[in-house]
Design a protein around this motif. Structure first.
Motif, PDB file in Angstrom:
ATOM      1  N   ALA A   1     -19.712 -16.786 -55.286  1.00 24.87           N
ATOM      2  CA  ALA A   1     -19.269 -17.723 -54.256  1.00 24.87           C
ATOM      3  C   ALA A   1     -19.877 -19.108 -54.411  1.00 24.87           C
ATOM      4  CB  ALA A   1     -19.586 -17.173 -52.876  1.00 24.87           C
ATOM      5  N   PHE A   2     -21.126 -19.159 -54.807  1.00 26.12           N
ATOM      6  CA  PHE A   2     -21.814 -20.446 -54.690  1.00 26.12           C
ATOM      7  C   PHE A   2     -22.467 -20.974 -55.955  1.00 26.12           C
ATOM      8  CE2 PHE A   2     -22.211 -18.643 -50.315  1.00 26.12           C
ATOM      9  CZ  PHE A   2     -21.350 -19.559 -49.715  1.00 26.12           C
ATOM     10  N   SER A   3     -22.522 -20.169 -57.022  1.00 20.83           N
ATOM     11  CA  SER A   3     -23.276 -20.650 -58.177  1.00 20.83           C
ATOM     12  C   SER A   3     -22.614 -21.902 -58.718  1.00 20.83           C
ATOM     13  CB  SER A   3     -23.379 -19.557 -59.236  1.00 20.83           C
ATOM     14  OG  SER A   3     -22.746 -19.955 -60.408  1.00 20.83           O
TER      15      SER A   3
ATOM     16  N   THR B   1     -14.069 -21.814 -59.824  1.00 16.13           N
ATOM     17  CA  THR B   1     -13.017 -21.764 -58.800  1.00 16.13           C
ATOM     18  C   THR B   1     -13.541 -21.309 -57.443  1.00 16.13           C
ATOM     19  OG1 THR B   1     -12.503 -19.584 -59.590  1.00 16.13           O
ATOM     20  CG2 THR B   1     -11.160 -21.379 -60.439  1.00 16.13           C
ATOM     21  N   TYR B   2     -14.799 -21.027 -57.326  1.00 14.04           N
ATOM     22  CA  TYR B   2     -15.389 -20.585 -56.053  1.00 14.04           C
ATOM     23  C   TYR B   2     -14.572 -19.442 -55.404  1.00 14.04           C
ATOM     24  CZ  TYR B   2     -18.246 -24.832 -56.265  1.00 14.04           C
ATOM     25  OH  TYR B   2     -19.119 -25.817 -56.647  1.00 14.04           O
ATOM     26  N   PRO B   3     -14.553 -18.273 -55.998  1.00 14.05           N
ATOM     27  CA  PRO B   3     -13.751 -17.190 -55.425  1.00 14.05           C
ATOM     28  C   PRO B   3     -14.388 -16.619 -54.150  1.00 14.05           C
ATOM     29  CG  PRO B   3     -14.913 -16.406 -57.361  1.00 14.05           C
ATOM     30  CD  PRO B   3     -15.272 -17.854 -57.209  1.00 14.05           C
ATOM     31  N   PHE B   4     -14.264 -17.371 -53.053  1.00 14.85           N
ATOM     32  CA  PHE B   4     -14.890 -16.957 -51.789  1.00 14.85           C
ATOM     33  C   PHE B   4     -14.327 -15.612 -51.300  1.00 14.85           C
ATOM     34  CE2 PHE B   4     -15.229 -21.715 -51.338  1.00 14.85           C
ATOM     35  CZ  PHE B   4     -16.591 -21.770 -51.540  1.00 14.85           C
ATOM     36  N   GLY B   5     -13.021 -15.408 -51.502  1.00 14.60           N
ATOM     37  CA  GLY B   5     -12.390 -14.176 -51.008  1.00 14.60           C
ATOM     38  C   GLY B   5     -13.014 -12.945 -51.643  1.00 14.60           C
ATOM     39  N   TYR B   6     -13.118 -12.964 -52.969  1.00 16.85           N
ATOM     40  CA  TYR B   6     -13.678 -11.818 -53.671  1.00 16.85           C
ATOM     41  C   TYR B   6     -15.149 -11.620 -53.306  1.00 16.85           C
ATOM     42  CZ  TYR B   6     -14.893  -8.703 -57.542  1.00 16.85           C
ATOM     43  OH  TYR B   6     -15.334  -7.642 -58.290  1.00 16.85           O
ATOM     44  N   ALA B   7     -15.876 -12.730 -53.235  1.00 17.60           N
ATOM     45  CA  ALA B   7     -17.297 -12.640 -52.877  1.00 17.60           C
ATOM     46  C   ALA B   7     -17.452 -12.082 -51.460  1.00 17.60           C
ATOM     47  CB  ALA B   7     -17.949 -14.009 -52.982  1.00 17.60           C
ATOM     48  N   ALA B   8     -16.538 -12.471 -50.564  1.00 16.08           N
ATOM     49  CA  ALA B   8     -16.599 -11.973 -49.190  1.00 16.08           C
ATOM     50  C   ALA B   8     -16.325 -10.469 -49.147  1.00 16.08           C
ATOM     51  CB  ALA B   8     -15.601 -12.722 -48.315  1.00 16.08           C
TER      52      ALA B   8
END
Lengths: 295, 454
Positions: A246-248, A253-260
């Motif tokens: 999510a944040f590195s 692409t900042y995959p927030f959905g997958y990280a969430a």
């Protein structure tokens, strides 16, 4: 009603800082949210990706080893040993050694990590390798060769102090006459520990076990600072993997959905673990009012 | 009574005059994170000062005020903060001008956070035709230009001249290395040979011959280019994994470790230790250096004088993999972007244009260890007189390459390092297995956006 009123500040905090973020994370886990910040719902897409993610088995094993290794070796066992020793050596010496063990916890994490990076450097300039060189041994790549050992020890040295404090307080709360009586009966130190101290600090022991399990499951800051999860994901735990995605800086692409979705799994594991601990350790009994009035 | 009317009239007129001079606020986010790069912010402020001077001279009733921030935390923090503000779409929260790495152009353009600049660039040919043509490539995404180069740097390898002398290399050979690299006579194999000779002669210890950066970065793409690989399909814009070039890169890394030139645990050595070991002369070659290292080694805590560096340290682009091939130097230009949320994009663009003046940009380049973006800077005395900047420009400019402008390019270079180079180096995977591993990782993230090329 009055009870709820008294609890409301705590409940509001839990609502604001746990329930709402957990729900938002869970909802986010069903979207393809990324740098475009579009809440496009993808159903179980992220969970399907998780099942196919070849890194997941490795990360799961790392997480289990890290959590239970640190917990078993340091946060409970070593914390208990420290508490037993520092309560057996006299008040002033005990206080001194407990204060000493608290130092890592007071050290800013970045400084603590920098010290460890120097200790563990794979070159001859590292502290451990410098000592090896002094006796004619070749340098060791500590982090590559012992990734689990490194993350367990670096976290455990800080983690042990919490157990030490709680256990030491509990031991000091044991009425001294029990111990005196045992000594009069000829009990050794080990027998005192085995038959008096351990049974009487049962609740703090179980509480620390449960509390630290949940805390370790979600902690990653020292791993991030010392090994960054490497080499080759050898020390990457679940929460760090989610964070890195999510944040590195270079996640692109900042995959927030997958990280969430990954974080949601952690929330579920934490909740299930809480229930299991509640049942196994019979915390209901600990919370229940005492059957007799205690002094 | 008449007097009163006159006074009120005059006061009203004065007030109106005051209001008539409109003030437009232009916001800018800039970043170091290194302190010397403060000129990224100062140059925008200087540009606004010049603009206001021109406006005053022509009697225009408008003035520009700039509110610029300068971030010195980390690129990661800076970019994350920018992204969180950009997604609000709120002009109050979003800057008009963003200074960032060119790799953000792909994702920002895709997300509609920034505007294409082709039409605006065409208005100022006297400025923009002076920019090095190659730099525009790094600002182009899907056929349009989205950024204005702010600075650039050059990557290459550094070698210790003093250690090479001790190992028996002649002064003439040592001094000719950069020219040999450019001529394609000095290849990656020669780096291996020098490394071996340094170890065999006992000049450096085993594992201290060839070091590289311990982290991911665009630097690693240099080797893929060097082994003849491509990273992006020019037609579709999709990222390309060139199997043979990546495999060659991994085999080269394995060779360095197997021969005892590079430590297997290279990725766990900290940056400060790398810089001090190389600048103190314990390490023979620093394979993934950059022009900015030169400035770094002259500062605390390394404190080497420039004369010391000229005497003992040499620099050249990454040598070709095969004799007769071309060397490679990947640059990572920092760019000015104009946001879609800006209420005054033309004015913001004008500020950027003025900040790109030869004198201002040269102040930045010299002060922060970066390279020129405009051709006329090469003949501008303060730049032309800077020996290091001039030498690096000469050596690297003809061979400059960039990482692809694709939203997932940073993921690619991150995975290339963490999921392929590191496991090969620590001995966890063979080069072939690491290649398969990398393909799997990239496919998981990129899906259809990845083309695997045999």
């Amino acid at each position: 009603m009055q009870g709820f009123l008294f609890l409301s500040p705590g409940l509001l905090l839990i609502l604001a800082f746990f329930i709402i973020p957990a729900v938002v994370t869970a909802v986010m886990g069903f979207t393809s949210l990324d740098y475009r910040f579009k809440w496009d719902f993808v159903g179980l897409g992220n969970y399907y990706r998780m099942v196919r993610d070849y890194l997941i088995p490795r990360i799961l094993v790392n997480t289990l080893v890290y959590t239970f290794g640190t917990l078993g070796i340091f946060n409970v066992t070593f914390g208990l040993i420290l508490a037993l020793l520092t309560t057996s050596v006299g008040e002033r010496a005990g206080l001194f050694f407990r204060a000493l063990w608290l130092l890592p916890r007071f050290t800013p994490p970045v400084v603590y990590a920098a010290i460890w990076l120097w200790i563990l450097s794979p070159t001859k300039n590292g502290l451990l390798n410098g000592l090896r060189a002094a006796v004619g041994l070749s340098p060791v790549a500590w982090i590559s060769q012992h990734p689990w050992g490194v993350i367990i020890i670096t976290n455990g040295i800080i983690g042990a102090s919490m157990g030490m404090l709680v256990f030491a307080s509990a031991i000091k709360a044991i009425p001294r006459d029990y111990l005196w009586a045992a000594r009069v009966d000829g009990a050794s130190w080990f027998q005192e520990v085995r038959h008096i101290i351990l049974p009487l600090i049962r609740w703090p022991l179980m509480f620390i076990t449960a509390y630290q399990t949940l805390s370790l499951l979600t902690s990653y800051e020292y791993i991030l600072l010392i090994t960054q999860g490497g080499p080759f994901h050898a020390s990457e735990v679940w929460s760090l993997y989610a964070y890195n995605l999510a944040f590195s800086s270079y996640s692109g692409t900042y995959p927030f959905g997958y990280a969430a979705a990954l974080a949601t799994v952690l929330v579920v594991i934490g909740a299930v673990a809480s229930v299991i601990y509640w049942r196994i350790f019979k915390f209901r009994e600990m919370m229940a009012p005492p059957r007799i009035e205690t002094v | 009574m008449k007097q009163w009317i006159l006074v009120i009239g005059l006061v009203t007129l004065l007030g109106l005059c005051g209001f008539a001079q409109q003030e437009i606020v232009i916001k800018a986010w800039t970043v170091g994170p290194d302190d010397p790069s403060i000129t990224r912010k100062l140059n925008l402020e200087a540009a606004v000062e010049r603009l206001n001077k021109y406006l005053a001279v022509v009697g225009a009733d408008v003035r520009v005020k700039i509110e610029a921030t300068f971030d010195t935390t980390t690129w990661a923090d800076y970019k994350r903060n920018n992204l969180l503000a950009l997604q609000t779409g709120d002009p109050e929260k979003i800057a008009d001008i963003i200074v960032t790495g060119h790799e953000d152009i792909g994702p920002y353009a895709e997300a509609g956070y920034i505007i294409p600049l082709d039409d605006l660039i065409a208005k100022y040919p006297e400025v923009y035709e002076d920019f090095f043509p190659a730099l525009w490539e790094s600002c182009t995404y899907k056929g349009q230009i989205w950024g204005i180069p702010q600075d650039t740097e050059a990557r290459g390898f550094y070698f210790r001249k003093d250690l090479l002398r001790v190992a028996g290399y002649s002064e003439e050979f040592i001094e000719s290395i950069p020219e040999r690299v450019i001529a394609g006579e000095f290849t990656l194999d020669d780096i291996v040979d020098i490394g071996q000779k340094l170890v065999e002669a006992g000049v450096v210890e085993e594992g201290y011959a060839v070091w590289h950066r311990p982290t991911p970065g665009t630097d690693w793409f240099q080797f893929v280019y060097d082994f003849g690989g491509t990273l992006q399909d020019p037609e579709t814009g999709k990222l390309v994994l060139d199997k043979s070039a990546v495999l060659d890169t991994l085999n080269f890394i394995k060779r360095l470790v197997d021969l005892g030139l590079t430590p297997g645990a290279m990725s766990q050595i900290s940056w400060p230790e790398i810089h001090s070991s190389f600048s103190d002369g314990q390490v023979g070659i620093f394979l993934t250096g950059g022009s900015w290292n030169w400035a770094e080694w002259q500062r605390d805590p390394y404190n080497k004088s420039e004369d010391y560096l000229w005497d003992n340290v040499g620099f050249a682009p990454i040598p070709a993999a095969q004799p007769g091939g071309e060397p490679v130097s990947v640059s990572h230009p920092v760019v000015h972007l104009i946001t879609a949320a800006s209420r005054h994009p033309e004015l913001a663009f004008l500020v950027v244009t003025l900040a790109s003046a030869v004198d201002l940009n040269t102040d930045h380049a010299i002060g922060s260890g970066h390279l020129a973006i405009r051709q006329s800077q090469l003949s501008y005395e303060p730049y032309a007189g800077d020996r290091h900047a001039k030498r690096v420009s000469e050596l690297c400019a003809p061979f400059s390459r960039f990482s692809p402008n694709h939203p997932s390019a940073p993921f690619y270079w991150d995975a290339l390092f963490r999921d392929a180079i590191v496991p090969v180096e620590v001995g966890a995977l063979s080069p072939q297995a690491a290649l398969e591993n990398l393909i799997q990782r990239l496919k998981g993230e990129l899906g259809e956006e990845l083309v695997v090329q045999e």
